[in-house]
Structure formats: structure tokens, C-alpha cells
Design an enzyme around this catalytic site. Structure first.
Site, PDB file in Angstrom:
ATOM      1  N   GLU A 106      26.041  12.807 -19.620  1.00 28.51           N
ATOM      2  CA  GLU A 106      26.551  11.862 -20.257  1.00 28.51           C
ATOM      3  C   GLU A 106      26.490  11.849 -21.758  1.00 28.51           C
ATOM      4  O   GLU A 106      25.471  11.953 -23.243  1.00 28.51           O
ATOM      5  CB  GLU A 106      26.226   9.846 -20.627  1.00 28.51           C
ATOM      6  CG  GLU A 106      26.955   9.414 -20.829  1.00 28.51           C
ATOM      7  CD  GLU A 106      26.424   8.124 -20.590  1.00 28.51           C
ATOM      8  OE1 GLU A 106      25.364   7.850 -21.205  1.00 28.51           O
ATOM      9  OE2 GLU A 106      27.733   6.893 -20.660  1.00 28.51           O
TER      10      GLU A 106
ATOM     11  N   ARG B  66      10.663  13.613 -13.797  1.00 28.99           N
ATOM     12  CA  ARG B  66      10.562  14.334 -15.391  1.00 28.99           C
ATOM     13  C   ARG B  66       9.366  14.822 -16.178  1.00 28.99           C
ATOM     14  O   ARG B  66       8.472  14.806 -15.883  1.00 28.99           O
ATOM     15  CB  ARG B  66      11.233  12.863 -16.182  1.00 28.99           C
ATOM     16  CG  ARG B  66      12.226  12.589 -15.730  1.00 28.99           C
ATOM     17  CD  ARG B  66      13.138  11.066 -17.229  1.00 28.99           C
ATOM     18  NE  ARG B  66      12.580  10.028 -16.752  1.00 28.99           N
ATOM     19  CZ  ARG B  66      13.654   9.307 -17.089  1.00 28.99           C
ATOM     20  NH1 ARG B  66      14.732  10.308 -16.959  1.00 28.99           N
ATOM     21  NH2 ARG B  66      13.585   7.705 -16.541  1.00 28.99           N
TER      22      ARG B  66
ATOM     23  N   LYS C  92      16.679   8.427 -24.426  1.00 29.72           N
ATOM     24  CA  LYS C  92      17.425   7.955 -26.177  1.00 29.72           C
ATOM     25  C   LYS C  92      16.875   6.884 -26.709  1.00 29.72           C
ATOM     26  O   LYS C  92      17.993   6.538 -28.668  1.00 29.72           O
ATOM     27  CB  LYS C  92      18.720   8.048 -25.633  1.00 29.72           C
ATOM     28  CG  LYS C  92      19.609   9.410 -25.009  1.00 29.72           C
ATOM     29  CD  LYS C  92      20.879   9.557 -24.574  1.00 29.72           C
ATOM     30  CE  LYS C  92      20.947  10.800 -23.999  1.00 29.72           C
ATOM     31  NZ  LYS C  92      22.513  10.459 -22.439  1.00 29.72           N
TER      32      LYS C  92
END
Length: 556
Positions: A33, A260, A270
Site C-alpha cells: 500500500e 515476518r 510503518k
RNA sequence: UGGGGUGUCGCCAAGCGGUAAGGCAUUGGACUCUGACUCCAACAUCCGUAGGUUCGAAUCCUACCACCCCAGCCA
């Protein structure tokens, strides 16, 4: 499509599907995104999505998953293109989901309403949230849940036409409000967002939610394996539900999740990175202390080093936090092969070569590991600078650098002997007086003199001052998981390392004057450095990428 | 107290019923005109715990324990 020898559980799963006919080929996607900068965690997802597809002779799409106009920005999308290229990956195609799939998705949604699998809910956001139930108690059905299909359809069309404002109505999938998986309790799949989209402008005022959009994007694209992180594991039933209800074609995409990547003492995520940047704790998103891709790049890390590290760490479903030393190993490894050697004295001590009156050109190999790297000229002269730590009045055991009355080899030049230590009025060493041994010239030394140490130096007639930026970890050493610390309420200042950036000056051989931004060097016996973009013509700034390993133990 | 995951050396990670790969880190040592690189050696009698099945289990079964994720009209 070929079956390969699997090297991780994802490839095992792919092999199974290829063998039992559930899939015909391996097409993957990386779907960021555009709302921030990539960090090393994204690099893991990128690397495996691309590498796995490549192994099977398949390919990978880069898809901007831009379904929320309130968060997204074209600048981020542009940065991803540059980042991906730097990493060395070429996507089969660049796709903006907003442009490519919104129309299709809208029709899939209408059909879902028609088949009775979705309905318009007019409850407030708060009511929706409250009626969802909790982890241990079932939710309750919306009073609008069983409204006539025609009514939902009309409202949905009016939603698209802009007749409703943000939050007034939403489209929900009709699944099961008592489902043990919260994601299946009639998830919202479309909402109104009267915000300008960076790509499609005001063409749309309704936007699909991730859970509805993602499986359809994958399907529409022809993606066969949708690799994502473990946090989406709970969403897989919904992913499959959407495909069953809407797609109904053979070879639907399959979502496979992996854990992850976490690095010890490194902040990822983020929103936290944004906080550090916004609160000006660092120079920007590309601060070399950050593990953003642009930060690592500015620091001097190489794409190959980063990818080698990721591949060596592997993919599994288990939580993993890898020490930075593992990353550093691969960075050093790559840099060792490609970095140009140069001599730079970080902490100078003047040495006078008493028996030398004319200067002499010498030759320094650019890279002993690469015979094609050539060499460059440097200078040996009467006055030189060596590293302060390369001379000792009270040498520890096994110290094989320069001592009073001792000898040491000057890299690329001659062996010198220290005859005298000259002190200043404060009793500190001012300079050293040495004699060079003329018959010991580098490369043509037949003197038979054995010298156990070699040190680097810089000529007083062949140096210029440069700025060195040395980095420590951004966070205090004991904070192994800064992300967690922040989530648990620590303030940034609590966990930030006070002096993680130190500027100093050093004496560099003139050869370095021609360095270009991002050029990588090994300052011999010190570390790997690269020229920072903040450099100006009269002030070159070198970032310390990573020190050379040093196994000298003065204690024994 | 619901659902979904994961637990093999300090850290990653192979292993898929036949008796614990490899890498990082660490520790010795060799080599070296970078105390780098390279090289050689050491480094889990044991696989979250407890039972069970089996000639034989990290691998199968049972129970338990620990940790991670999920209640956005974010992705």
C-alpha cells in the site's frame, strides 16, 4: 511447470499443488500500500515473492494495493519503483489496483448482494463494532441483515452515485455473526470515502476493504500463490470465502503465510518509523540508522548483501528475531568483494621520517580480491600521519604495531623504525621520529627483515580532511525490541540511544577526492564507508557502513 | 473462557519413524604488506514438558506448558 527441489515449506506447498493439479504455474505478487517507505521486513516479502516465482520459471507482479485514499500518496508509489529496481527485481507488470480492478470489484459486490451474500448495513460504526461480540462471545445480527436484496442493491448503487456520506452506510458480507473467527462476523467489504484518490481522483467515492479486494485482485491478475505474513492467517477463510462466492473459476489463488522478519534492537513498523521521522529523531526516512530500504542504501548496505541475508535466514511460520550480526556478515561479505580500498587515518599521530627528504609515489591495490580492480597512486613522504592507536608506549601482549625502538610496515611503502618519541609541554606525545628502511620497499623487499605488523597511513602532502559519520544503533542496546517497547508505552526518548550519530573528521588520501555519492570504500583496517549525499565539494561526508571485524584481544 | 498459529544449540534453521545438516555468533589455531579476507578445529547424547505406541521417535498418539496473532467503516 517444473517441480523443483523445495528449500522451504512454501515451495513444498507449491510442489504439492503443482503435482495434484491445483495449480499450473507459479505467479506471485508483491502488493504494497503506497503509504510509507519499505523496510527490511518488506524486503523479505519482496525477495521471497520474486525468488520463488523465478525458481519455478514463473513471474511476479508489483501491485499498488491502493484501496484506501485517506492513507495513500503517489510519491510513495514512485519510491517503491526505485526501491524495487535498486533491489534488482523486475516485475512482470506494474499495476495500480485502483485503476485496474475497481470496476470489476464493484460488479462482484453487486452480484454478492444479488445472491444474498451481502447486505447494506445502516448501523453506526459504533453499533457495528459493539454488535460484533468479543473473542469469547458471539456477535449479534444487524437489524438490516435480512433486508430485501433489491433494497441493498439500490442503496449500494446510490452509494456509488455519491448519495451517502462517509460512515452512513456500508456493505457487509453475510456470513456468520457467531463465527469463532472474528473476521467472519459479517465483515464490512465496501465503505464510503469521499476523499480524492491519488490515482483515480474523484472517480470513486466507495472503496473496497482489503479482505474483499485482495483475493479478487489476486484472482483477476492470475496470481496463483499469494504469499503474505502470518497476521493474515486469520483472514484466509475470508479470502477463500470471497473467491468461492465471487470467482468460481478453476485454479483460484492460494494464500500462504510466513513469519515476518525481526531484527534485534531494530525498530520496524510503518507507524513507529513515521513517529521517529516526524519527531525529528533522525535525518529523515533515509537516515542510515533506520532499517528502511532507503536508509540502508544510504548507509552503504548493498542489495546483494541484504538479499543474501534474507535468503540465508529462511522462511518459516515461527516467530524469529535475528541478531544484526547475521545481516552484517552478509553486508561485509559483499562489500569485501566490491569495495575500493583506501587509506584514511581517523585519529592522526604525526610521524617524521628523518632519513627521507623527497617524497615517493606508491601504489595501492584497489581490491586484492578482484584482480580487475586495478590500483591507485598514493604518496610516502617525510611527514606522515598514522593512527594514534597504532603506536603504544606500553604495548599490551601480542601488540604488533609500532612501539619505541620497534618496527612496523607502512602499507604499500616501507618498514619504519621508531627512534624517538617527542612529547609536548603537556607530556603528551607530539610526534614520532622514525627512520625508514630503504631496502624494504613494498613489492621489492629482499631485506629478509621480518615485520609482524602492517599499518595504514596518509602523507602530509597527500591528504585532505573529510567528515566521517559514525553510527551506533538508534536504540539503547538493552532494548532488544524497540517496537514492542513503544507499544508497551515507552517514550521515544526513553529508549533512544543518546549518541547514535557522531561526526568526526579524518585525514583521507587525496585519491578519495574523486568519490561519488554512494561509492563504497574499505578504509583499510577500519571499515566500510560510503560517500553520503550530504557531501559538498569542499566537505566530503563518509558514512560508516560497518566496521571491519577485529579479533585483536589485547588482554592475552 | 473463543479461534488461528508456533515451539530443534546464544540466534536463525534442516530434519517428514532408523538413531541431531548448515549458517550467524563464540572459542582455539594456521595464514596474512588490511590483527580484514581465507583456512582448519571446537561448539545440542539431545529436539517445550510428561506420558504412550514401536525393535527403534525430534519425527506417530495423548495430555499439559509457554509464546505470538485476531474484536479497523487499516492493509
Amino acid at each position: 511447470m517444473k517441480i523443483i527441489e523445495p528449500s522451504n515449506f512454501i515451495e513444498e506447498e507449491i510442489n504439492k499443488d503443482l503435482e495434484n493439479g491445483k495449480a499450473k504455474e507459479v505467479i506471485t505478487r508483491f502488493p504494497p500500500e503506497p503509504s510509507g517507505y519499505w523496510h527490511i521486513g518488506h524486503c523479505k516479502a519482496i525477495t521471497f515473492n520474486f525468488e520463488i516465482a523465478k525458481k519455478y520459471g514463473g513471474y511476479t507482479y508489483l501491485r499498488m494495493d491502493d484501496t484506501n485514499p485517506t492513507k495513500e500518496d503517489g510519491d510513495f508509489a514512485d519510491s517503491y519503483l526505485a526501491d524495487l529496481k535498486w533491489l534488482g527485481y523486475q516485475p512482470k507488470k506494474l499495476i495500480y489496483a485502483s485503476e485496474a480492478y475497481f470496476e470489476d470489484m464493484y460488479h462482484f459486490a453487486e452480484n454478492l448482494i444479488k445472491s444474498g451474500d451481502a447486505y447494506i448495513d445502516e448501523q453506526s460504526q459504533e453499533e457495528v463494532s459493539k454488535s460484533r461480540g468479543t473473542l469469547t462471545t458471539p456477535g449479534t445480527e444487524s437489524p438490516y441483515r435480512n433486508r430485501p436484496v433489491e433494497e441493498s442493491l439500490q442503496i449500494f448503487r446510490d452509494m456509488r452515485a455519491g448519495k451517502y456520506d462517509d460512515g452512513q452506510v456500508v456493505l457487509r458480507a453475510k456470513i456468520d455473526m457467531a463465527h469463532p473467527n472474528m473476521n467472519m462476523r459479517d465483515p464490512v467489504i465496501y465503505r464510503v470515502q469521499k476523499v480524492k484518490h491519488y490515482r483515480t481522483g474523484n472517480k470513486w467515492c466507495i472503496y473496497p476493504m482489503y479482505d474483499f479486494a485482495h483475493p479478487l485482485e489476486d484472482a483477476l491478475e492470475g496470481v496463483t500463490f499469494s504469499l503474505c505474513d502470518m497476521s493474515f492467517e486469520d483472514h484466509r477463510p475470508l479470502y477463500n470465502w470471497v473467491l468461492e462466492k465471487c470467482w468460481k473459476k478453476p485454479y483460484p489463488p492460494r494464500q500462504i503465510e510466513f513469519a515476518r522478519l525481526n531484527l534485534e534492537n531494530v525498530l520496524l513498523g510503518k507507524r513507529f518509523l513515521r513517529r521517529v521521522v516526524n519527531e525529528k529523531k533522525v535525518m529523515g526516512w533515509d537516515d542510515p540508522r533506520l532499517f528502511t530500504l532507503v536508509g540502508m542504501r544510504r548507509r552503504g548496505f548493498t542489495a546483494k548483501g541484504i538479499k543474501d541475508f534474507i535468503l540465508s535466514a529462511g522462511v518459516t511460520k515461527a516467530d524469529a528475531t535475528v541478531p544484526q550480526s547475521a545481516l552484517n556478515f552478509h553486508i561485509r561479505n559483499d562489500l569485501n568483494n566490491i569495495a575500493t580500498r583506501a587509506m584514511v587515518v581517523l585519529d592522526p599521530l604525526k610521524v617524521v621520517i628523518t632519513n627521507l627528504d623527497k617524497s615517493e609515489e606508491i601504489e595501492i591495490e584497489n581490491n586484492p580480491n578482484d584482480e580487475n580492480a586495478g590500483s591507485h597512486k598514493s604518496l610516502f613522504s617525510r611527514e606522515i600521519f598514522i593512527e594514534k592507536e597504532d603506536f603504544s608506549l606500553n604495548p599490551p601482549p601480542k601488540y604488533n604495531r609500532l612501539v619505541e625502538g620497534g618496527i612496523v610496515r607502512l602499507k604499500g611503502a616501507y618498514i619504519i623504525r621508531c627512534d624517538k618519541v617527542v612529547f609536548n609541554e603537556n607530556g603528551e606525545i607530539d610526534h614520532l621520529e622514525c627512520e625508514y628502511l630503504p631496502e624494504t620497499k613494498s613489492g621489492q623487499d629482499n631485506s629478509g627483515i621480518k615485520c609482524k605488523g602492517t599499518i595504514h597511513f596518509v602523507s602530509a602532502e597527500n591528504y585532505f580532511p573529510v567528515t566521517i559519520r559514525e553510527f551506533k544503533n538508534l536504540f539503547k542496546e538493552e532494548i532488544t525490541d524497540p517496537t514492542k517497547a513503544l507499544i508497551e508505552g515507552a517514550s521515544l526518548d526513553d529508549i533512544l540511544e543518546p549518541n547514535s550519530l557522531v561526526n568526526r573528521t579524518a585525514y583521507a588520501e587525496n585519491f578519495l577526492k574523486t568519490a561519488k555519492v554512494e561509492d563504497r570504500f574499505q578504509f583499510m583496517r577500519k571499515g566500510y564507508y560510503c560517500l553520503d549525499k550530504d557531501s559538498t565539494a569542499d566537505n566530503l561526508i563518509f558514512n560508516l557502513t560497518i566496521n571491519l571485524k577485529d579479533s585483536f584481544k589485547p588482554t592475552k
